[in-house]
Scaffold this active site. Structure first.
Site: not given
Length: 222
Positions: A17, A19
Site C-alpha cells: 500500500d 498512503d
C-alpha cells in the site's frame, strides 16, 4: 509486538500500500476531506475515521449511502485533483527509503487506492522510487476492502496469493489483503487494531533479506 507474533515472515513477493504505509499523507488527506465534509454538512472527525484505505467514491458511499453513485464518482474526480495538487506535508514513513532500496531487486508491487497521477505525485514528493509493477485505482473495478487489487498485483508478479505478504496501514486494506488469502504486515498506529500477522510502528523496524532459495525474509527488529 505481542509475544505470539512471529519474528520472521517468508514470502516470494511483497504487495505495498502507499498512503500510511510508505508515504505519510495524513495532513493532505485531512485538509481535503474536512473541506468535503463541510460541503456535505458532515462531521469531519467522523469522516476521517473511514477515509483511509478506500477509494474516494467508496468512502463517500459509506458516508452517504442514499446518494447516487454518479455523484460520488464526480466528487471523487474533484477530490483526486485536489489531493494531487496539494503535496504540502507529504513525507516518507520512517524507514521507507531504506526499505524501498532493499526491495529494488526483489518482486514487489504497489497496490494503492490512489490513481496513477496521485501515486506518482506522492511517491515523488516523498522521494521514493515508484515500483515498476503497480495496481492503481484505474486498474480495478472495486475498491479495498475488496481483494481485487491485491489479487491483480500478485498475478502481475506471477505469484500465488499465499506466497505474497501485504504491507498495509488501514482497516480496509488489511481486510482486502486477508480476503485475498495473503499474510499482512501492519504498519503504523492505525494498523495495530486490525490483527495483522505482524505489526510494526514504522518501516525502521524491519530487515529485508533474500534467502538462499530466492525467497524474501522479513524480520521484525527488537
Amino acid at each position: 509486538m505481542a509475544a505470539t507474533t512471529p519474528a520472521t515472515l517468508t514470502a516470494r513477493a511483497l504487495l505495498l500500500d502507499m498512503d500510511g504505509t510508505l508515504v505519510n499523507s495524513d495532513a493532505v488527506v485531512e485538509r481535503c476531506w474536512r473541506r468535503w465534509a463541510d460541503r456535505q454538512g458532515l462531521d469531519g472527525d467522523e469522516v476521517l475515521k473511514v477515509v483511509h484505505g478506500r477509494q474516494g467514491y467508496a468512502t463517500m458511499a459509506v458516508l452517504l449511502p442514499d446518494r447516487p453513485m454518479d455523484e460520488n464518482h464526480a466528487d471523487n474526480r474533484v477530490m483526486l485533483a485536489e489531493e494531487t495538487a496539494d503535496l504540502d506535508g507529504v513525507v516518507p514513513v520512517p524507514g521507507a527509503p531504506a526499505f524501498m532500496a532493499a526491495l529494488a531487486e526483489l518482486p514487489h508491487a504497489l497496490v494503492t487506492s490512489a490513481d496513477e497521477a496521485l501515486a506518482q505525485a506522492r511517491m515523488g514528493a516523498a522521494q521514493l522510487p515508484m515500483p515498476e509493477t503497480r495496481v492503481t485505482a484505474e486498474c480495478v473495478g472495486a475498491s479495498k476492502p475488496d481483494p481485487e487489487g491485491f489479487l491483480k498485483g500478485a498475478a502481475e508478479l506471477g505469484f500465488a496469493p499465499a506466497d505474497c505478504v501485504v504491507f498495509e496501514d488501514s482497516e480496509a486494506g488489511i481486510e482486502a489483503g486477508r480476503a485475498a488469502g495473503m499474510r499482512i504486515v501492519g504498519v503504523g498506529p492505525r494498523a495495530a487494531a486490525f490483527a495483522p500477522d505482524v505489526h510494526v510502528d514504522d518501516l525502521t523496524r524491519l530487515r529485508v533479506e533474500r534467502t538462499a532459495d530466492g525467497s524474501i525474509a522479513l524480520t521484525v527488529l527488537a
